[in-house]
Design an enzyme around this catalytic site. Structure first.
Site, PDB file in Angstrom:
ATOM      1  CG  ASP A 172       4.938   2.490   3.351  1.00  0.00           C
ATOM      2  OD1 ASP A 172       5.892   1.861   2.873  1.00  0.00           O
ATOM      3  OD2 ASP A 172       5.033   3.212   4.362  1.00  0.00           O
ATOM      4  CG  ASP A 212      -0.825  -9.601  14.581  1.00  0.00           C
ATOM      5  OD1 ASP A 212      -1.883  -9.963  15.132  1.00  0.00           O
ATOM      6  OD2 ASP A 212       0.251  -9.482  15.197  1.00  0.00           O
ATOM      7  CG  ASN A 247      -4.948 -11.611  15.986  1.00  0.00           C
ATOM      8  OD1 ASN A 247      -3.994 -11.307  16.688  1.00  0.00           O
ATOM      9  ND2 ASN A 247      -4.837 -11.777  14.676  1.00  0.00           N
ATOM     10  CG  HIS A 306       8.839   1.202   4.758  1.00  0.00           C
ATOM     11  ND1 HIS A 306       7.825   2.118   4.678  1.00  0.00           N
ATOM     12  CD2 HIS A 306       9.767   1.742   5.550  1.00  0.00           C
ATOM     13  CE1 HIS A 306       8.127   3.186   5.394  1.00  0.00           C
ATOM     14  NE2 HIS A 306       9.300   2.976   5.936  1.00  0.00           N
ATOM     15  CB  SER A 357       9.382   5.174   8.066  1.00  0.00           C
ATOM     16  OG  SER A 357       9.815   5.891   6.963  1.00  0.00           O
TER      17      SER A 357
END
Length: 504
Positions: free
Chosen positions: A201, A210, A256, A243, A434
């Protein structure tokens, strides 16, 4: 079995259902994953490329070139070192430079300012090893000669056509995970650290809280410098597009206690950057990404983009046919090495099973309206061995932007207003095929975690067989052909992560 890929953020040039982007926008590119995935954002304008086009072979749709224009080419030969070596010598004899060679698939990426390069590379004894040759673009190479210093990142935030993300963590009610039963699957497994997913990507922000726990830097790469793999630390991070970071979060945001949770929150992810600062994914970038993923043993790769500059690559055109073959070889090589490619179907609300016209290609110079047939392919999404994913809404309906097509769509997954990670430790929603594709890539990673011995084709079978059947709309829509078990809008249904890991 079929092949296909999607649209997403320009990384597949995606458009949001709420704000569908124009097919000529940069976002459509990434959206074969990106096109359909345009961050539900306000259009930011359209950038245009005003470069001279290369000379065209007989039967090509490309325009004539000016002498001295720097162009990149794919040169196909037999997949052995001897023939590749001869082609390399033919490239040099024709006034070209070898950019990258792939003995594994018999493809050489070349660069030249010789307007007669296609003809000259076939001349002489070594030229006999050339099977096909084609330009990868219709405009001059923007990054300059191979080996030059990388450009400074463009001073802009979003790709043209992308809207500003919605930064509201309170929207973290991930309805998408419920729709594909990931919340239930997580009661059984969050995935295995042995499984590696490639995010092919626009780059991934590995500093995001994260994503950092699952990020694999040593297997990440930047392919946007003429398709040459660059392992400079951080080169695989995003510069102008959120993106890839959004896609990465959907696949594997860590469990987490922070932000959101991905479909496979314990697998590793690597960034394979194939989208340049202007939002283009040229063939040499994509080929580099597929080969890198194969050589670095990635179990699953996600491709939320379509390859520029042609929305559909027609094999009866000299340049386009050569490129189609090169990318096909790269996909096949990666599959045989154990990697499953998952791709966005695209965000043009287009019937891939009944192609008639293309009005947006080439998008790196001047687009012309042309008549096309089903032999013209959206790549990599329509190539053999690629899982093509359509987009659904929270109501389990087809997203209005999603491409469709009987026996073209494999499965469907959530793609409208999806909350995920954004660069800088942020979160936001995006829409597009996407966004749908990484849900399926995540489920494939869970399957591989639960059954590590399964081959790419067996994982594909699990995805299709265990998908939840989704009927065509109750209000008749003539475009939704097929049956409840397999139709043009949803393929074999909405992917089901719980059944896929329990029954395989």
């Amino acid at each position: 079995m079929r092949s296909r890929v999607a649209d997403a953020f320009r990384p597949v040039r995606d458009r949001p259902e709420e704000n569908v982007l124009s097919r000529t926008s940069r976002s459509r590119r990434l959206s074969a994953g990106l096109a359909a995935a345009a961050l539900a954002l306000t259009a930011a304008g359209t950038a245009t490329a005003a470069h001279a086009a290369p000379s065209a072979p007989t039967g090509s749709t490309a325009a004539a070139a000016e002498p001295g224009i720097l162009m990149n080419y794919v040169v196909n030969t037999r997949s052995d070192k001897g023939h590749v070596k001869k082609v390399e010598q033919a490239v040099v004899a024709a006034g070209g430079t070898v950019v990258q060679s792939y003995d594994q698939i018999g493809v050489v990426i070349a660069q030249s300012t010789n307007p007669d390069f296609r003809t000259d590379v076939r001349a002489g004894k070594n030229g006999r090893s050339v099977q096909t040759v084609g330009a990868t673009r219709t405009a001059a190479v923007s990054e300059g000669p191979v080996g030059t210093a990388a450009k400074t990142a463009a001073a802009k935030g979003l790709n043209a056509g992308e809207a500003a993300p919605v930064l509201d963590p309170d929207e973290a009610k991930q309805w998408d995970m419920v729709q594909i039963k990931a919340d239930q699957a997580h009661q059984i497994t969050d995935g295995s650290r042995k499984v590696l997913v490639g995010i092919n990507d626009s780059g991934v922000d590995d500093t995001h809280p994260d994503l950092a726990p699952n990020f694999d830097a040593k297997n990440s790469v930047n392919c946007v410098g003429n398709g040459v793999p660059d392992t400079t630390p951080g080169g695989w991070r995003p510069t102008t597009s959120a993106h890839g970071t959004h896609v990465a979060g959907t696949v594997a945001a860590a469990r987490n206690g922070v932000g959101i949770v991905g479909v496979a929150p314990n697998v590793r992810i690597a960034s394979v950057k194939v989208v340049n600062d202007d939002g283009y994914i040229f063939p040499e970038y994509a080929i580099c990404g597929f080969i890198w993923a194969a050589e670095h043993k990635m179990d699953v790769t996600n491709h939320s983009y379509f390859i520029d500059p042609w929305q559909f690559w027609c094999d009866d055109d000299g340049d386009q046919g050569a490129v189609q073959e090169s990318v096909r070889r790269a996909v096949d090589f990666a599959t045989k090495r154990g990697g499953l490619a998952v791709a966005a179907a695209g965000n043009s609300n287009y019937d891939l099973a009944n192609k008639t016209t293309d009005t947006s290609s080439p998008n790196d110079s001047t687009a012309v309206t042309r008549q096309i047939t089903n032999d013209c392919l959206d790549i990599p999404t329509e190539l053999p061995g690629v899982i093509t994913v359509a987009s659904t809404t929270q109501a389990r309906a087809r997203s209005g932007f999603s491409n469709f097509g009987l026996n073209k769509i494999d499965v469907a997954a959530p793609g409208s207003t999806i909350l995920s990670t954004l660069p800088g430790g942020k979160y936001g929603t995006m829409s597009g095929t996407s966004m749908a594709s990484p849900h399926v890539a995540g489920v494939a990673a869970l399957i591989k975690s639960a059954r590590p011995w399964l081959s790419p084709r067996q994982i594909e079978n699990a995805l299709r067989v265990e998908a939840d059947d989704q009927s065509c709309p109750t209000t008749p829509d003539p475009r939704c052909t097929g049956t409840t078990a397999n139709n043009a809008f949803f393929g074999e249904g909405i992917v089901d992560s719980l059944d896929a890991i329990q029954r395989w």
